[in-house]
Design a protein around this motif. Structure first.
Motif, PDB file in Angstrom:
ATOM      1  N   VAL A  30       0.828  -1.203   0.000  1.00 34.47           N
ATOM      2  CA  VAL A  30       0.000   0.000   0.000  1.00 34.47           C
ATOM      3  C   VAL A  30       0.865   1.256   0.000  1.00 34.47           C
ATOM      4  O   VAL A  30       0.481   2.289  -0.509  1.00 34.47           O
ATOM      5  CB  VAL A  30      -0.982  -0.035   1.191  1.00 34.47           C
ATOM      6  CG1 VAL A  30      -0.249   0.048   2.509  1.00 34.47           C
ATOM      7  CG2 VAL A  30      -2.008   1.078   1.097  1.00 34.47           C
ATOM      8  N   TYR A  34       1.304   3.460  -2.945  1.00 32.71           N
ATOM      9  CA  TYR A  34       0.208   4.304  -3.410  1.00 32.71           C
ATOM     10  C   TYR A  34       0.027   5.483  -2.474  1.00 32.71           C
ATOM     11  O   TYR A  34      -0.290   5.304  -1.302  1.00 32.71           O
ATOM     12  CB  TYR A  34      -1.091   3.510  -3.465  1.00 32.71           C
ATOM     13  CG  TYR A  34      -1.097   2.488  -4.572  1.00 32.71           C
ATOM     14  CD1 TYR A  34      -1.632   2.801  -5.818  1.00 32.71           C
ATOM     15  CD2 TYR A  34      -0.533   1.239  -4.371  1.00 32.71           C
ATOM     16  CE1 TYR A  34      -1.616   1.864  -6.838  1.00 32.71           C
ATOM     17  CE2 TYR A  34      -0.509   0.304  -5.394  1.00 32.71           C
ATOM     18  CZ  TYR A  34      -1.054   0.612  -6.626  1.00 32.71           C
ATOM     19  OH  TYR A  34      -1.037  -0.296  -7.633  1.00 32.71           O
ATOM     20  N   VAL A  52      -5.718   6.614  -2.754  1.00 31.74           N
ATOM     21  CA  VAL A  52      -6.557   5.430  -2.825  1.00 31.74           C
ATOM     22  C   VAL A  52      -6.892   5.127  -4.294  1.00 31.74           C
ATOM     23  O   VAL A  52      -7.212   6.041  -5.063  1.00 31.74           O
ATOM     24  CB  VAL A  52      -7.853   5.648  -2.008  1.00 31.74           C
ATOM     25  CG1 VAL A  52      -8.870   4.555  -2.296  1.00 31.74           C
ATOM     26  CG2 VAL A  52      -7.531   5.721  -0.517  1.00 31.74           C
ATOM     27  N   HIS A  55      -8.040  -0.856  -3.974  1.00 31.52           N
ATOM     28  CA  HIS A  55      -8.055  -0.874  -2.504  1.00 31.52           C
ATOM     29  C   HIS A  55      -9.388  -1.379  -1.953  1.00 31.52           C
ATOM     30  O   HIS A  55      -9.498  -1.680  -0.765  1.00 31.52           O
ATOM     31  CB  HIS A  55      -7.771   0.528  -1.946  1.00 31.52           C
ATOM     32  CG  HIS A  55      -6.315   0.900  -1.954  1.00 31.52           C
ATOM     33  ND1 HIS A  55      -5.842   2.062  -2.528  1.00 31.52           N
ATOM     34  CD2 HIS A  55      -5.236   0.254  -1.451  1.00 31.52           C
ATOM     35  CE1 HIS A  55      -4.524   2.119  -2.365  1.00 31.52           C
ATOM     36  NE2 HIS A  55      -4.135   1.032  -1.719  1.00 31.52           N
ATOM     37  N   LEU A  65      -4.042  -2.426   2.698  1.00 28.59           N
ATOM     38  CA  LEU A  65      -4.602  -1.166   3.209  1.00 28.59           C
ATOM     39  C   LEU A  65      -5.212  -1.396   4.590  1.00 28.59           C
ATOM     40  O   LEU A  65      -4.986  -0.632   5.531  1.00 28.59           O
ATOM     41  CB  LEU A  65      -5.678  -0.636   2.255  1.00 28.59           C
ATOM     42  CG  LEU A  65      -6.301   0.706   2.685  1.00 28.59           C
ATOM     43  CD1 LEU A  65      -5.345   1.857   2.398  1.00 28.59           C
ATOM     44  CD2 LEU A  65      -7.629   0.967   1.990  1.00 28.59           C
ATOM     45  N   ASP A 122      -2.423  -1.893   7.160  1.00 28.97           N
ATOM     46  CA  ASP A 122      -1.601  -0.723   7.466  1.00 28.97           C
ATOM     47  C   ASP A 122      -2.395   0.401   8.119  1.00 28.97           C
ATOM     48  O   ASP A 122      -1.908   1.076   9.019  1.00 28.97           O
ATOM     49  CB  ASP A 122      -0.960  -0.183   6.179  1.00 28.97           C
ATOM     50  CG  ASP A 122       0.194  -1.061   5.717  1.00 28.97           C
ATOM     51  OD1 ASP A 122       0.466  -2.067   6.388  1.00 28.97           O
ATOM     52  OD2 ASP A 122       0.815  -0.725   4.700  1.00 28.97           O
ATOM     53  N   VAL A 123      -3.594   0.634   7.605  1.00 27.17           N
ATOM     54  CA  VAL A 123      -4.306   1.841   8.019  1.00 27.17           C
ATOM     55  C   VAL A 123      -5.337   1.555   9.108  1.00 27.17           C
ATOM     56  O   VAL A 123      -5.667   2.423   9.903  1.00 27.17           O
ATOM     57  CB  VAL A 123      -4.970   2.526   6.801  1.00 27.17           C
ATOM     58  CG1 VAL A 123      -5.651   3.817   7.198  1.00 27.17           C
ATOM     59  CG2 VAL A 123      -3.946   2.784   5.725  1.00 27.17           C
ATOM     60  N   PHE A 124      -5.852   0.343   9.153  1.00 25.93           N
ATOM     61  CA  PHE A 124      -6.905   0.060  10.134  1.00 25.93           C
ATOM     62  C   PHE A 124      -6.413  -0.848  11.262  1.00 25.93           C
ATOM     63  O   PHE A 124      -6.398  -0.464  12.420  1.00 25.93           O
ATOM     64  CB  PHE A 124      -8.139  -0.541   9.452  1.00 25.93           C
ATOM     65  CG  PHE A 124      -8.709   0.355   8.390  1.00 25.93           C
ATOM     66  CD1 PHE A 124      -9.207   1.604   8.733  1.00 25.93           C
ATOM     67  CD2 PHE A 124      -8.724  -0.013   7.063  1.00 25.93           C
ATOM     68  CE1 PHE A 124      -9.719   2.460   7.767  1.00 25.93           C
ATOM     69  CE2 PHE A 124      -9.234   0.832   6.090  1.00 25.93           C
ATOM     70  CZ  PHE A 124      -9.733   2.066   6.441  1.00 25.93           C
ATOM     71  N   VAL A 147      -3.690   0.500  13.522  1.00 20.33           N
ATOM     72  CA  VAL A 147      -4.109   1.669  14.311  1.00 20.33           C
ATOM     73  C   VAL A 147      -5.164   1.277  15.347  1.00 20.33           C
ATOM     74  O   VAL A 147      -5.122   1.735  16.491  1.00 20.33           O
ATOM     75  CB  VAL A 147      -4.651   2.779  13.376  1.00 20.33           C
ATOM     76  CG1 VAL A 147      -5.164   3.956  14.183  1.00 20.33           C
ATOM     77  CG2 VAL A 147      -3.570   3.231  12.413  1.00 20.33           C
ATOM     78  N   PHE A 148      -6.092   0.417  14.956  1.00 17.86           N
ATOM     79  CA  PHE A 148      -7.175   0.044  15.876  1.00 17.86           C
ATOM     80  C   PHE A 148      -6.813  -1.225  16.669  1.00 17.86           C
ATOM     81  O   PHE A 148      -7.692  -1.944  17.123  1.00 17.86           O
ATOM     82  CB  PHE A 148      -8.475  -0.226  15.100  1.00 17.86           C
ATOM     83  CG  PHE A 148      -9.002   0.965  14.351  1.00 17.86           C
ATOM     84  CD1 PHE A 148      -8.780   2.260  14.796  1.00 17.86           C
ATOM     85  CD2 PHE A 148      -9.748   0.801  13.186  1.00 17.86           C
ATOM     86  CE1 PHE A 148      -9.278   3.359  14.088  1.00 17.86           C
ATOM     87  CE2 PHE A 148     -10.252   1.887  12.481  1.00 17.86           C
ATOM     88  CZ  PHE A 148     -10.009   3.168  12.935  1.00 17.86           C
ATOM     89  N   ALA A 149      -5.521  -1.498  16.810  1.00 17.48           N
ATOM     90  CA  ALA A 149      -5.077  -2.744  17.439  1.00 17.48           C
ATOM     91  C   ALA A 149      -5.821  -3.038  18.730  1.00 17.48           C
ATOM     92  O   ALA A 149      -5.934  -2.177  19.593  1.00 17.48           O
ATOM     93  CB  ALA A 149      -3.584  -2.668  17.720  1.00 17.48           C
TER      94      ALA A 149
END
Lengths: 349, 349
Positions: free
Chosen positions: A14, A17, A20, A24, A34, A37-39, A42-44
């Motif tokens: 990802v 890029y 988006v 994706h 995506l 990496d992004v969700f 972060v929302f671990a």
């Protein structure tokens, strides 16, 4: 053939890029990167590590599953369904494959200014009919309106809650070598039905989406005492992506037999015409079921008794981790069956 | 003045509109008609009759609240917050005003092709920070991508689940004549902050949104044993619409005192400039609380001890059903305070 591609890696990180792209959202490699990496990073949280279609949570001794999906399918109406029935069954199925009995749905609508109110009426009526068929209740909702040109008619989000009976689990981590892999019917119809409706393609017969609620079929398996290890619906990215996801999470290999996978003649023809692999095309009424080796025959029997499993087949078995997550026996030998890469069919759900 | 407008009617029935207009999403009369005609009537079920921000459900003896909201705020970042923190706090607050302790959120993302991945990163990080502040966990999610020009950067849906402690209820139907009406701070900031950011308006000071998670403030009230009859956050349609909704559902009247309602000088100035009534402007950190007459002072005390209730005031009382649902004492006399009509500020949440 000796497959040599390095397993479990993504050719399109990802990070390459800055913006988006449609891929994706396509259900394949790039979407997974995506999301990771992004969700996920972060929302671990501990509840997320299961890599499942729903989060399974516990509260005051009650186990429940919680899931969400937004629906941006285009066109809104297609042979075999519409965005409303899709928004109900899609979320019901995500609950079902987590082993939950679906109970309640929320519905959030994003309307584009100019949408005919009549269209909205048709969609909500379809949602209610679908909810009744699936045995769930739409209990809460929300409406937003965006300016003309800032949306596309209608987007719907549904979130769902289901209760998970004691002792029931369908986590990919439970998959182990020897498990039988079952499929409840032919693949590729949903994606091709959408594509045909969108592009005005005509085939010999109208290809209808396989859209259907799978909760009852799943309940039958558990009620029959089948030792179910894992369930997954074969939506975005198709059967191939579902199998690759599970193999990766389970740290196992899966070998399937191409000729055991039902594909309608018309779907096969359409795929050839469009340059698609039917195993990468989205379904909305198909699931793969992993059961203990000794339960394969009985599971097949239970499935075949159900209208949504009449064409069920055993498509393969789980093996130790191999050179690639998923291998497929074909007429000519054995090939690697990869996860979908890129954006095959945008906005099919 | 003797108010003569017929109470509880809508001057703009949804049937007059063949197509969706922006006002259908603005939180006022027209949105309520659309919701009644297209959603509530179609999705009719016993759990929905409460007319509340969340559905309160029971499962295996556990009472929980379930709610959803989609967020289409424009711009994505504004003074005091962004679409991510808004998507978390907005849903947390809908749970809180239903008497629930918020626990779990889902997050559905609709991305427009071309959205900078960096923007998405900022938003998810903001969501996670907001979730931690509000004491909730984002446990499940979904991503869809639409083509350039078919969305507007980023839309987010969150659904939320909270547990409702035994004996706790905050249904509008519990409101009765004599109840005191409390407000936890000044109104109008969120809508004006968005408007200023969107239109590049500069005021003497930067007006910041009041966006904040209200669950802890609400919990303090219940923990203190206050006899809370009803709670409602004052979002789309502002304080005026919240009061009108509750009066209508409760079949009661509400009389409030204009001078008891805090409005920042800058917000008042901006509203005058823009031709808006601050009582119709959306808030994201304000709620009205209806408490038993004898508990008003103590409720005020509890609120004022909390950082999000430092400027709390008693703004009025509940009366028998009057000529109009909500009357407001002003400097010059008494006037009807109507629900928002039309589309004052689109896409503020």
């Amino acid at each position: 053939m000796s497959p040599e591609a390095p397993p479990f890696t993504c050719p399109l990180p990802v990070q390459q890029y800055a913006n988006v792209v449609l891929a994706h959202g396509a259900g394949g490699n790039l979407m997974h990167r995506l999301i990771d990496d992004v969700f996920v990073k972060v929302f671990a949280n501990p509840d997320q590590e299961a890599e499942h279609d729903s989060a399974v949570l516990e509260c005051d001794g009650v186990r429940f599953a919680f899931t969400t999906d937004s629906y941006v399918v285009h066109p809104l109406f297609f042979p075999g369904g519409d965005i409303g029935s899709l928004a109900v069954y899609g979320t019901v199925n995500d609950l079902a494959v987590s082993g939950a009995r679906p109970l309640y749905l929320s519905a959030g609508f994003i309307l584009e200014e100019g949408l005919p109110v009549e269209t909205l009426h048709r969609v909500t009526q379809s949602m209610q009919a679908a909810a009744q068929r699936a045995g769930v209740t739409i209990v809460t909702g929300d409406t937003k309106v965006v300016e003309r040109g800032k949306g596309d008619g209608l987007f719907i989000n549904t979130a769902g809650i289901g209760m998970v009976p004691e002792g029931v689990s369908s986590l990919p981590a439970q998959v182990r070598p020897g498990d039988a892999v079952l499929l409840n019917g032919d693949v590729g119809r949903h994606g091709i039905a959408i594509m045909a409706a969108r592009e005005g393609l005509a085939f010999e017969t109208t290809i209808e989406s396989d859209l259907a609620p799978l909760a009852d079929l799943v309940a039958q398996l558990f009620d029959a005492g089948i030792e179910v290890h894992c369930l997954r619906d074969c939506t975005r990215g198709g059967l191939a992506s579902a199998l690759n996801e599970i193999a990766a999470t389970a740290g196992a290999g899966i070998t399937i037999d191409e000729k055991a996978i039902p594909v309608l003649e018309d779907v096969r023809g359409a795929c050839e015409l469009l340059g698609l692999d039917p195993l990468h095309v989205a379904n909305e009424g198909r699931l793969v079921t992993f059961v203990a080796p000794g339960d394969a025959d009985r599971a097949l029997e239970v499935m075949r008794r159900h209208p949504l499993g009449a064409d069920a087949t055993v498509i393969g078995t789980v093996t130790e981790r191999a050179a690639a997550p998923v291998l497929m026996k074909t007429f000519g030998g054995i090939r690697i069956l990869d996860m979908l890469s890129g954006d095959q069919l945008p906005r099919i759900c």
